[in-house]
Design an enzyme around this catalytic site. Structure first.
Site, mmCIF file in Angstrom:
data_model
loop_
_atom_site.group_PDB
_atom_site.id
_atom_site.type_symbol
_atom_site.label_atom_id
_atom_site.label_comp_id
_atom_site.label_asym_id
_atom_site.label_seq_id
_atom_site.Cartn_x
_atom_site.Cartn_y
_atom_site.Cartn_z
ATOM 1 N N ASP A 16 -62.157 -27.069 17.968
ATOM 2 C CA ASP A 16 -61.685 -27.595 19.248
ATOM 3 C C ASP A 16 -60.193 -27.306 19.409
ATOM 4 O OD1 ASP A 16 -61.997 -28.775 21.698
ATOM 5 O OD2 ASP A 16 -61.792 -30.825 20.954
ATOM 6 N N ASN A 64 -71.181 -27.511 27.084
ATOM 7 C CA ASN A 64 -70.215 -26.466 27.471
ATOM 8 C C ASN A 64 -70.728 -25.584 28.617
ATOM 9 O OD1 ASN A 64 -68.960 -25.915 24.091
ATOM 10 N ND2 ASN A 64 -68.072 -27.142 25.732
HETATM 11 C C1 IPE Z 1 -63.169 -25.126 21.648
HETATM 12 O O1 IPE Z 1 -61.974 -25.130 22.350
HETATM 13 C C2 IPE Z 1 -63.973 -23.865 21.870
HETATM 14 C C3 IPE Z 1 -65.174 -24.004 22.707
HETATM 15 C C4 IPE Z 1 -65.701 -25.123 23.135
HETATM 16 C C5 IPE Z 1 -65.850 -22.767 23.096
HETATM 17 P P1 IPE Z 1 -61.888 -25.734 23.814
HETATM 18 O O2 IPE Z 1 -62.243 -24.671 24.786
HETATM 19 O O3 IPE Z 1 -62.711 -26.969 23.917
HETATM 20 O O4 IPE Z 1 -60.338 -26.051 23.938
HETATM 21 P P2 IPE Z 1 -59.668 -27.358 24.548
HETATM 22 O O5 IPE Z 1 -60.300 -28.543 23.895
HETATM 23 O O6 IPE Z 1 -59.913 -27.325 26.012
HETATM 24 O O7 IPE Z 1 -58.226 -27.237 24.192
HETATM 25 MG MG MG Z 2 -62.324 -29.019 23.731
#
Ligand code: IPE
Ligand code: MG
Length: 226
Positions: A16, A64
């Site tokens: 994350d 996601n």
């Molecule tokens: C994690 O980083 C990667 C994925 C979920 C693909 P994020 O994309 O969640 O990054 P932040 O949490 O917004 O900084």
């Molecule tokens: Mg994230």
């Protein structure tokens, strides 16, 4: 790893902070994902080199899919490109790769990559690498319960029908939040939890070692007395 430390058998990691890492540098979120993928490759090499048995990596959750289409497409493209560039190398890394999640949600070319990776690495003897993609913990439980029809319901029968059957010993989450986010719900039942503020693209082997050090300091009693 310099100090003599006991390695957990199964480490899971929630990647994350890619987006925030990039934002802090005045860069687009996509740059964070690109650098996050590089950090992941280094982490896999390192954990395999020190003899870890099993690493579970939460790359992309069912939730996601709610992100903007442009970001989703970027991440999918990154995986595809990464596979094209590294496929020969991956096959020589002695990893047993398993891709876990609702793969039917992915485009056919990504489904093909997932199958190819599993097939090409299934007889390897090195670290088991579970990559969770389009994955949700509750969804995995539903899949398992559906397979149970007609069978007695016990801890063992449920566990035997999960995608991942081994309990997690240590969960690491980067990026500062302290939550499970629908990751391996069942398998985390007795995991030690390690949270770090470090954004994933900055997560280096020293940070992994720190998590192992934390793990070694915990007294694992599994509800009993020692
Ligand atoms: C994690 O980083 C990667 C994925 C979920 C693909 P994020 O994309 O969640 O990054 P932040 O949490 O917004 O900084
Ligand atoms: Mg994230």
């Amino acid at each position: 790893m310099e100090k003599v430390m006991k390695l957990p058998r199964h480490v899971a990691i929630i990647l994350d902070g890619n987006g925030r890492w990039a934002k802090a540098k005045g860069m687009p979120r996509s740059f964070g994902h690109q650098e996050g993928l590089k950090a992941l490759v280094e982490l896999i090499k390192y954990t395999n080199s020190i003899g870890l048995e099993e690493l579970s990596v939460f790359g992309f959750s069912t939730e996601n899919w709610n992100r903007p289409r442009t970001e989703i497409n970027y991440i999918m493209g990154l995986v595809e490109k990464g596979y094209k560039n590294y496929q020969e190398k991956i096959k020589t890394m002695d990893l047993k790769i398993k891709i876990v999640g609702e793969l039917e949600m992915l485009k056919p070319n990504l489904q093909k990559i997932a199958n190819e990776l599993e097939e090409a690495t299934k007889d390897n003897k090195g670290m088991t690498l579970n990559v969770f993609f389009s994955y949700g913990g509750k969804q995995e439980l539903v899949r398992a319960f559906k397979k149970l029809e007609g069978q007695e319901i016990t801890i063992e029968t449920i566990q035997n029908n999960l995608d991942i059957k081994t309990d997690v010993d240590l969960l690491i989450r980067t990026g500062g939040n302290q939550r499970i986010s629908n990751f391996l719900i069942w398998q985390l039942a007795y995991a030690e939890l390690y949270f770090t503020e470090v954004y994933f693209p900055d997560f280096k082997k020293e940070d992994f070692d720190q998590a192992i050090e934390y793990y070694n300091k915990q007294e694992r009693r599994f509800g009993g007395l020692k």
